[in-house]
Design an enzyme around this catalytic site. Structure first.
Site, PDB file in Angstrom:
ATOM      1  N   VAL A  75       0.872  -1.178   0.000  1.00  0.00           N
ATOM      2  CA  VAL A  75       0.000   0.000   0.000  1.00  0.00           C
ATOM      3  C   VAL A  75       0.907   1.226   0.000  1.00  0.00           C
ATOM      4  O   VAL A  75       1.811   1.343   0.829  1.00  0.00           O
ATOM      5  CB  VAL A  75      -0.949   0.047   1.216  1.00  0.00           C
ATOM      6  N   GLU A  76       0.665   2.122  -0.947  1.00  0.00           N
ATOM      7  CA  GLU A  76       1.437   3.359  -1.061  1.00  0.00           C
ATOM      8  C   GLU A  76       0.693   4.451  -0.289  1.00  0.00           C
ATOM      9  O   GLU A  76      -0.436   4.798  -0.626  1.00  0.00           O
ATOM     10  CB  GLU A  76       1.566   3.732  -2.535  1.00  0.00           C
ATOM     11  N   ILE A  77       1.322   4.949   0.763  1.00  0.00           N
ATOM     12  CA  ILE A  77       0.706   5.997   1.594  1.00  0.00           C
ATOM     13  C   ILE A  77       1.194   7.352   1.085  1.00  0.00           C
ATOM     14  O   ILE A  77       2.397   7.595   1.022  1.00  0.00           O
ATOM     15  CB  ILE A  77       1.094   5.823   3.079  1.00  0.00           C
TER      16      ILE A  77
END
Length: 713
Positions: free
Chosen positions: A460-462
């Site tokens: 997951v890219e925050i």
């Protein structure tokens, strides 16, 4: 205190307990192996000792080799000696003349399982969390403690090869079924009691391979059935790895060659192949990124300090399409109450049905029960009513990539959720700062970019917007880890890090097609480079129509900001495929490939007319195609690092591998540049730019690093 302690009971049964000081898990390093060897010598010399139990004081049995030590080895002679020393110690253990039982109180992986295989019997606690296997291939290595020789002689060549080539980690039941574990126990006391009983009942055991009457289970490497395996396995492995993973070839060589010689010779063969891998660039790439950098991320390197660990109890998901449905599944799986909201109840229920379908598959495989499915689905509420979002700690918007739609759902949501709640967007391209203008609390607005399919993709890219608070980042980071995903943290920009860098791969593939390169050559070059899918097939998955939408949206946004739009050579091809030829991608059944009709069997095939629509010209070498696709990605990743879009080398490398499938054997996009050599990369990029256009011009940071003799650390 010594890392190994020995006690001897009244019946002469010695218990060796491993407990490495200042380490959460036992590993095979000098601090453990030195006292281990000393105690083996004592056992050999002391005739009052009638049996040996080997166990651990840690929660797990033994994790394997000390990766720090292995990573630091650059001399193949030293690597060979390290492997031989471990083997000699284990050989003394199994030939000490006493029964030796491995009392497996927890996980035994890699060298840990190899130690257990050198014992005459293995008793394990029936712990569903414990894992057993030889996963060295995942770091570009092979089992170097006799694993490629003992395991095939124990369970057969055909059964053992997949375990080593795929690095499978078995649970305790599966390990027992395979014959790797002999007995199960309910708890530690029963485990030790069973271990002692076996020692007393079997005073003079002999390992199968030391028995003069030994026969290989299923036959040795010359047996007709096994010969068939070795006739097919290399080509199957080659098709999967494209020759990029020498560990696979070396493992097969160890097993094959070891299968026609005696055990001792087989072990020496293994040590040579092990040494070859330890000093290889591939293993250095993979260990550096998939071990050290991944561990640093998972330990919270990018999480702001000073905020207590948080847990999401209730999650709202806006949009029940593929992404929203997947987010609901992975969240409910860890016990989070989910509200899955869409504009119609039919759409919301369809999103919930996605979880039901995955659970049905799990039931068929014995990984879930009908009762468990019911409990799971009760955690997902399908709805159209925003009032159901009341009490949510976190809401994730996963609606269509349209600013107006996203703004509308943001306002409706913030009207009902608590003042402390976090709002996240799953956008893959639209800048978070711009989306946050629709929020009344932009400091609690963040990007959580999932990848499809959500249930399988580990990243997951925050994304941090201009006003996103550190507390909000900490909460987002904690949620990603709560659902057992790997988080990377990036700053806001168009396309962020992963979408922006990934796009260069498919766009370069399409540019090559536009230039007259054969589509099959382009696809094969992508696979040869180590990418999971060719660029044209990948673009079909993403859909050409989405690319057209993103192009148009980007042009509008840049015009509004008064900035120029710089196109890519592939854009005319995208427009032609989508608008003129009406071939928008897989979803429509036709793109660069023709796809079988839904519900029918068949494989996708490259559209035969591609070479007519885009006529062939002089063909480039495969290496040229590979480098163009790899340089496009790596150079863009370097630009993102230069612009502080991605802030750490670890996030850049892991994000590239886990996010868009950048060749794992290269260790990630920035490590690719390191291994190529920064100065050499700059020179080659300049040559590519002169021949194919300014998109290949090396990032300024690379030119600077080359001048200073630096690399990405």
């Amino acid at each position: 205190m010594s890392a190994v302690q020995m006690t001897v009971d009244a019946d002469g049964i010695a218990t060796l307990t491993m407990d490495l000081v200042d380490r959460p898990m036992n590993v095979l390093n000098e601090a453990l192996m030195a006292p281990f060897a000393e105690f083996i010598a004592k056992i050999e010399a002391d005739t009052s000792i009638k049996g040996v139990i080997l166990t651990s004081a840690k929660r797990e049995f033994l994790a394997g080799a000390d990766i720090d030590m292995v990573f630091g080895i650059t001399d193949p002679t030293l690597a060979f000696e390290v492997a031989e020393r471990l083997k000699q110690m284990l050989r003394r253990l199994e030939l000490c003349g006493r029964p030796v039982v491995a009392a497996l109180n927890g996980t035994a992986l890699g060298g840990g399982l190899e130690v257990a295989l050198a014992c005459h019997w293995r008793v394990a606690i029936n712990d569903p969390k414990a894992k057993f296997g030889l996963p060295e291939v995942k770091l570009g290595l092979l089992p170097g403690g006799g694993g490629t020789q003992r395991l095939p002689r124990m369970i057969g060549i055909q059964a053992s090869l997949p375990l080593m080539l795929e690095g499978k980690e078995l649970n305790v039941e599966a390990a027992k079924q395979q014959g790797i574990i002999n007995e199960l126990a309910a708890d530690k006391a029963e485990m030790l009691a069973k271990a002692k009983s076996w020692c007393l009942a079997n005073p003079k055991p002999v390992q199968p391979w030391d028995d003069k009457k030994f026969k290989w289970p299923g036959g040795d490497a010359r047996h007709p059935a096994v010969v068939q395996v070795f006739a097919i396995a290399p080509s199957m492995a080659g098709a999967k790895t494209q020759g990029n993973y020498p560990a696979a070839t070396n493992i097969m060589s160890c097993v094959y060659e070891g299968g026609i010689v005696d055990f001792e010779s087989g072990c020496r063969i293994e040590s040579r192949y092990f040494a070859n891998l330890v000093v290889s660039q591939v293993s250095k790439n993979m260990i550096g990124t998939l071990w050290f950098q991944l561990n640093s991320i998972n330990k919270g390197k990018s999480r702001p300090e000073g905020f207590p660990k948080s847990k999401v109890q209730k999650l709202g998901i806006l949009g029940a399409g593929m992404m929203g449905a997947g987010i609901a599944y992975v969240s409910a799986k860890v016990g989070i109450e989910c509200v899955l909201l869409d504009s119609t109840i039919e759409a919301a229920e369809k999103g919930k049905a996605y979880s039901a379908g995955l659970l049905d598959k799990a039931i068929k495989k014995g990984r879930e029960t009908p009762a468990g499915k019911g409990v799971f689905l009760d955690k997902i509420k399908a709805t159209t009513d925003y009032a159901d979002l009341a009490g949510c700690d976190l809401v994730i918007e996963a609606v269509f990539e349209d600013r107006a739609i996203k703004a509308d759902v943001t306002k409706k949501t913030e009207a009902v959720i608590p003042a402390t709640a976090t709002f996240a967007s799953n956008t893959s391209t639209l800048p978070i700062t711009g989306l946050a203008t629709a929020s009344v609390r932009p400091e609690q607005f963040i990007g959580l970019h999932f990848f499809s399919p959500v249930d399988k993709m580990p990243l997951v890219e925050i994304i941090i917007g201009e006003k996103t608070s550190k507390e909000t980042l900490a909460k987002g980071f904690d949620y990603v880890q709560q659902i057992k995903k790997t988080p990377i943290v990036v700053n806001d920009s168009r396309g962020f890090y992963t979408s922006r860098s990934f796009a260069t791969y498919v766009m370069e593939g399409m540019a090559l097609l536009q230039e007259g390169q054969h589509p099959r050559s382009i696809e094969m070059a992508g696979l040869k480079a180590g990418m999971p899918v060719g660029p044209l097939a990948l673009q079909d998955e993403v859909s050409l129509s989405l690319s057209v939408h993103v192009m148009e949206q980007t042009k509008k946004d840049l015009a509004a900001e008064g900035k120029p739009y710089v196109g890519h050579p592939s854009e005319p091809l995208i427009l032609k495929m989508c608008k003129e030829l009406n071939r928008p991608g897989k979803k429509a059944g036709k793109g660069f490939y023709d796809y079988p009709e839904a519900g029918t069997k068949g494989e996708k095939k490259l559209w035969p007319e591609l070479t007519t629509v885009f006529p062939l010209k002089e063909q480039l070498s495969q290496q040229e195609l590979v480098e163009r696709m790899m340089f496009a990605q790596a150079n863009e990743a370097a630009r993102c690092f230069e612009e502080n879009v991605v802030m750490t080398v670890a996030d850049a490398n892991i994000g590239s591998i886990f996010g868009w499938g950048f060749a794992p054997h290269q260790g990630g996009a920035l490590q690719y540049i390191n291994a190529y050599g920064v100065s050499k990369f700059v020179a080659r990029a300049e040559a590519l730019a002169a021949q194919y256009g300014p998109r290949f011009k090396p990032a300024a940071i690379l030119v600077k690093m080359a001048g200073e003799g630096k690399r990405f650390e």
